[in-house]
Design an enzyme around this catalytic site. Structure first.
Site, PDB file in Angstrom:
ATOM      1  N   LYS A  43     -85.528  -4.901  -9.074  1.00  0.00           N
ATOM      2  CA  LYS A  43     -84.424  -5.952 -10.515  1.00  0.00           C
ATOM      3  C   LYS A  43     -84.956  -6.347 -11.365  1.00  0.00           C
ATOM      4  O   LYS A  43     -84.675  -6.429 -12.631  1.00  0.00           O
ATOM      5  CB  LYS A  43     -83.563  -6.718  -9.801  1.00  0.00           C
ATOM      6  CG  LYS A  43     -82.193  -5.793  -9.080  1.00  0.00           C
ATOM      7  CD  LYS A  43     -81.416  -6.500  -8.151  1.00  0.00           C
ATOM      8  CE  LYS A  43     -80.896  -6.187  -7.525  1.00  0.00           C
ATOM      9  NZ  LYS A  43     -80.015  -7.074  -7.194  1.00  0.00           N
ATOM     10  N   GLU A 102     -75.440  -3.129 -12.729  1.00  0.00           N
ATOM     11  CA  GLU A 102     -74.621  -2.043 -12.870  1.00  0.00           C
ATOM     12  C   GLU A 102     -73.952  -1.984 -12.740  1.00  0.00           C
ATOM     13  O   GLU A 102     -72.772  -1.679 -14.138  1.00  0.00           O
ATOM     14  CB  GLU A 102     -75.464  -1.142 -11.881  1.00  0.00           C
ATOM     15  CG  GLU A 102     -77.169  -0.717 -11.977  1.00  0.00           C
ATOM     16  CD  GLU A 102     -77.206  -1.630 -10.986  1.00  0.00           C
ATOM     17  OE1 GLU A 102     -77.271  -2.492 -10.912  1.00  0.00           O
ATOM     18  OE2 GLU A 102     -78.178  -1.505 -10.344  1.00  0.00           O
ATOM     19  N   LYS A 156     -69.266  -9.197  -5.586  1.00  0.00           N
ATOM     20  CA  LYS A 156     -69.443 -10.222  -4.699  1.00  0.00           C
ATOM     21  C   LYS A 156     -69.917 -11.267  -5.655  1.00  0.00           C
ATOM     22  O   LYS A 156     -69.710 -12.244  -5.453  1.00  0.00           O
ATOM     23  CB  LYS A 156     -70.648 -10.038  -3.180  1.00  0.00           C
ATOM     24  CG  LYS A 156     -69.970 -11.373  -2.400  1.00  0.00           C
ATOM     25  CD  LYS A 156     -70.836 -10.631  -1.454  1.00  0.00           C
ATOM     26  CE  LYS A 156     -71.279 -12.273  -0.634  1.00  0.00           C
ATOM     27  NZ  LYS A 156     -72.784 -11.731   0.616  1.00  0.00           N
ATOM     28  N   GLU A 164     -81.768  -1.295   4.648  1.00  0.00           N
ATOM     29  CA  GLU A 164     -81.649  -3.084   3.785  1.00  0.00           C
ATOM     30  C   GLU A 164     -81.753  -3.547   5.058  1.00  0.00           C
ATOM     31  O   GLU A 164     -82.215  -4.730   5.004  1.00  0.00           O
ATOM     32  CB  GLU A 164     -80.238  -2.619   3.097  1.00  0.00           C
ATOM     33  CG  GLU A 164     -80.698  -4.015   1.997  1.00  0.00           C
ATOM     34  CD  GLU A 164     -79.237  -3.427   0.765  1.00  0.00           C
ATOM     35  OE1 GLU A 164     -80.290  -2.639  -0.179  1.00  0.00           O
ATOM     36  OE2 GLU A 164     -78.406  -3.982   0.889  1.00  0.00           O
ATOM     37  N   GLY A 224     -72.903  -7.196   1.611  1.00  0.00           N
ATOM     38  CA  GLY A 224     -72.187  -6.627   1.067  1.00  0.00           C
ATOM     39  C   GLY A 224     -72.052  -5.668   1.875  1.00  0.00           C
ATOM     40  O   GLY A 224     -71.400  -4.112   1.948  1.00  0.00           O
ATOM     41  N   ARG A 225     -73.677  -4.867   2.550  1.00  0.00           N
ATOM     42  CA  ARG A 225     -73.249  -3.539   3.508  1.00  0.00           C
ATOM     43  C   ARG A 225     -72.886  -3.563   4.875  1.00  0.00           C
ATOM     44  O   ARG A 225     -72.638  -2.409   5.027  1.00  0.00           O
ATOM     45  CB  ARG A 225     -74.549  -3.289   3.624  1.00  0.00           C
ATOM     46  CG  ARG A 225     -75.558  -4.279   4.682  1.00  0.00           C
ATOM     47  CD  ARG A 225     -76.701  -3.573   4.637  1.00  0.00           C
ATOM     48  NE  ARG A 225     -77.562  -4.846   5.395  1.00  0.00           N
ATOM     49  CZ  ARG A 225     -78.372  -6.217   4.165  1.00  0.00           C
ATOM     50  NH1 ARG A 225     -77.702  -5.968   2.931  1.00  0.00           N
ATOM     51  NH2 ARG A 225     -79.521  -6.978   4.913  1.00  0.00           N
ATOM     52  N   HIS A 243     -79.092  25.895   8.409  1.00  0.00           N
ATOM     53  CA  HIS A 243     -79.679  26.880   7.335  1.00  0.00           C
ATOM     54  C   HIS A 243     -80.803  25.655   6.086  1.00  0.00           C
ATOM     55  O   HIS A 243     -80.788  26.113   5.156  1.00  0.00           O
ATOM     56  CB  HIS A 243     -78.613  27.441   6.792  1.00  0.00           C
ATOM     57  CG  HIS A 243     -78.075  27.532   7.470  1.00  0.00           C
ATOM     58  ND1 HIS A 243     -77.664  29.275   7.724  1.00  0.00           N
ATOM     59  CD2 HIS A 243     -76.596  27.720   7.998  1.00  0.00           C
ATOM     60  CE1 HIS A 243     -77.498  29.526   9.143  1.00  0.00           C
ATOM     61  NE2 HIS A 243     -76.587  29.009   9.347  1.00  0.00           N
TER      62      HIS A 243
HETATM   63  C1  G6Q Z   1     -75.626  -5.231   0.581  1.00  0.00           C
HETATM   64  C2  G6Q Z   1     -76.363  -5.950  -0.639  1.00  0.00           C
HETATM   65  C3  G6Q Z   1     -76.216  -5.046  -2.586  1.00  0.00           C
HETATM   66  C4  G6Q Z   1     -75.145  -5.487  -2.769  1.00  0.00           C
HETATM   67  C5  G6Q Z   1     -75.552  -4.881  -4.181  1.00  0.00           C
HETATM   68  C6  G6Q Z   1     -73.977  -5.450  -5.030  1.00  0.00           C
HETATM   69  O1  G6Q Z   1     -75.978  -5.624   1.325  1.00  0.00           O
HETATM   70  O2  G6Q Z   1     -76.518  -7.358  -0.918  1.00  0.00           O
HETATM   71  O3  G6Q Z   1     -75.847  -3.748  -1.801  1.00  0.00           O
HETATM   72  O4  G6Q Z   1     -73.971  -5.157  -2.378  1.00  0.00           O
HETATM   73  O5  G6Q Z   1     -76.176  -5.265  -4.947  1.00  0.00           O
HETATM   74  O6  G6Q Z   1     -73.953  -6.806  -5.235  1.00  0.00           O
HETATM   75  P1  G6Q Z   1     -72.285  -7.393  -5.729  1.00  0.00           P
HETATM   76  O7  G6Q Z   1     -71.169  -6.950  -4.922  1.00  0.00           O
HETATM   77  O8  G6Q Z   1     -73.103  -8.762  -5.628  1.00  0.00           O
HETATM   78  O9  G6Q Z   1     -72.250  -6.697  -7.004  1.00  0.00           O
END
Ligand code: G6Q
Length: 521
Positions: free
Chosen positions: A513, A215, A209, A355, A269-270, A386
């Site tokens: 971070k 990463e 986003k 989160e 994002g989530r 198990h």
């Molecule tokens: C989710 C968070 C987080 C995000 C990641 C990736 O709700 O905001 O998990 O999706 O940090 O972010 P980018 O899509 O900006 O790389």
């Protein structure tokens, strides 16, 4: 408008729940069933795709009614309307929260800052459809003119967990494309993934986003370097696409505007797998199946928005969770799907729930004095029987469980499915009912001598009274999976709403971070 800021523990319902809890807390689930033959029907809710049986919980009608009163007293209805109408309920980030608009049917306008977002959503879906069809049919070629065989999603957190889980869960429905996921900034994993791939026939989707995530950018640069070992900069347009809001940064990476799929800052994002973040899903399954996933979620959106709280699956699941967290003091909840296809569901739910609701400051800026955000964990049945189920059955902790099962299997291996579902039903029953001292004694008497009986007896008793929900689904399809996921999304919203927290920011992930970045300087 912002969400209301009612402290739940100041409500009359909370006080009454506390009083009721003191008298009802030790009443057994078993005795509830003995007293009420119709308990199972009374404490079940059916939607088209999913049936929730919540009869094996430590609640009586009074507790249930008081929990509904709590939802009314904090004006949950108002919160739900604000969610659906695009109000700026993510106040700390000054954003609307409109994942529901991503799966809306029809063209009724949904306004964000006075602008209808529905046409943009439809346009983005159309772009996904056309692109998916071209890649699947082989019309879209890699840089040397060969059809695409492999797709690699590069993203992390919300840009990874949802699509990864759905692609895996629905692999029964997939086409010939092999879809891979790279998320961790672990060069070994990147290398392992690239090892089996041909740059000519691989499509990379960079999902970010912000397009600033360490990463994802590191992994994308490594992959680009690997690609450029055999291809040239001009070839990137054939084998790389991006999903992002940050067009400038995407361009600087070398991806052409036409190859960018939009996201919006009103989708967290989530909560974003329903948008172009789900491009890997649409590629793996075909766009029609992606639409079915959206339709399943939309049906739950309607159920959530229009059903009374008593007959509302996400509301009831959230209230039960609050009952255990805030009154019984339970700290975690297990989720156990009886389908190996759902082996990635728990990591996805962990992000969704933890989160969103792992917060300790309320919507008025005050420190919270009650429990929020349950710890979510689990794995697939029957494997867990198990492994960790010993602790759930006989340990010292109260752990409510969600069991998820399917009436039909996909390949029709009846013998397996009969056994799988017998275990699904048996686990919730065993947790609720347990095994008494007398029952154990009788059993041992038939098998052992007297002094062995007294030694072994206490270890073989199951106290029972351990709560669970059963979510029963006819068959695992894109539609039913969409419904299931939307149930958990809305459950999460209701919990956060009642706990009076902001569920849609995630400042808690920032400090680590920052510190990692300092160490890299
Ligand atoms: C989710 C968070 C987080 C995000 C990641 C990736 O709700 O905001 O998990 O999706 O940090 O972010 P980018 O899509 O900006 O790389």
């Amino acid at each position: 408008m912002a969400l209301k800021t009612i402290d739940p523990i100041t409500t009359a319902a909370w006080g009454k729940l506390q009083t009721h809890f003191r008298t009802a807390k030790d009443i057994s689930i078993k005795s509830y069933f003995v007293k009420d033959e119709k308990r199972k029907e009374r404490f079940s809710i059916d939607t088209d795709a999913v049936k929730l049986d919540f009869s094996k919980n430590r609640i009586d009608q009074k507790a249930f009614d008081l929990l509904i009163d709590l939802a009314n007293e904090v004006d949950l209805k108002d919160g739900i309307e604000k969610l659906f109408c695009g109000d700026q309920i993510n106040a700390t980030e000054k954003r609307a929260v409109l994942h529901t608009a991503l799966r809306v049917k029809g063209t009724t306008p949904i306004l964000v800052d006075g602008k209808d977002v529905v046409p943009e959503v439809k346009a983005s879906l159309k772009k996904m459809k056309l692109f998916s069809e071209k890649v699947i049919s082989g019309a879209h070629k890699g840089y040397t003119g060969k059809a695409i065989t492999d797709v690699v999603n590069i993203g992390i957190g919300g840009s990874d967990l949802g699509p990864r889980m759905v692609v895996d869960a629905l692999k029964f429905y997939r086409n010939h494309l092999n879809v891979h996921f790279i998320s961790n900034i672990d060069g070994d994993h990147v290398t392992e993934t690239l090892k089996g791939l041909n740059p000519e026939t691989t499509l990379f989707i960079i999902v970010s986003k912000t397009f600033t995530t360490q990463e994802t950018l590191t992994n994308a640069m490594t992959v680009k370097g690997w690609f450029l070992n055999t291809a040239s900069e001009g070839d990137i347009q054939h084998n790389f696409v991006a999903v992002s809001t940050n067009l400038e940064k995407v361009k600087a990476f070398g991806i052409a505007d036409d190859n960018v799929f939009t996201m919006w800052n009103w989708v967290g994002g989530r909560y974003s797998l329903w948008s172009a973040v789900g491009l890997s899903i649409s590629l793996a399954l075909g766009f029609e199946k992606f639409e079915e996933l959206l339709a399943g979620a939309h049906q739950i959106d309607t159920h959530f928005r229009t059903s009374s709280f008593e007959a509302n699956i996400p509301v009831v699941m959230a209230l039960l969770s609050i009952w255990y967290s805030n009154f019984y003091g339970a700290e975690s909840e297990a989720v156990v799907p009886y389908s190996q296809y759902l082996s990635q569901l728990v990591p996805y739910l962990q992000q969704l729930s933890m989160e969103s609701n792992g917060k300790s400051i309320d919507r008025s800026g005050n420190e919270i004095k009650y429990q929020t955000g349950a710890i979510i964990w689990g794995n697939t049945g029957t494997n867990v029987q198990h492994a960790f189920m010993q602790l759930v059955h006989q340990g010292t902790k109260l752990i409510p469980v969600d069991f998820i099962g399917f009436s039909k299997s996909l390949y029709g291996k009846e013998e397996h499915h009969k056994k799988l579902m017998a275990n699904f039903h048996a686990q919730s029953e065993a947790l609720a009912i347990g095994k008494t001292k007398e029952e154990v004694h009788l059993e041992l008497k038939l098998a052992l001598v007297q002094d062995e009986i007294s030694t072994l007896l206490p270890y073989k008793i199951f106290n029972g009274n351990r709560p669970s929900n059963s979510l029963l689904i006819n068959k695992l399809t894109p539609f039913s999976l969409g419904s299931l996921l939307a149930i958990y999304e809305h459950k999460t919203f209701v919990q956060g709403y009642i706990w009076n927290i902001f569920s849609f920011d995630q400042f808690g992930v920032e400090l680590g971070k920052e510190m990692a970045n300092k160490r890299l300087k």
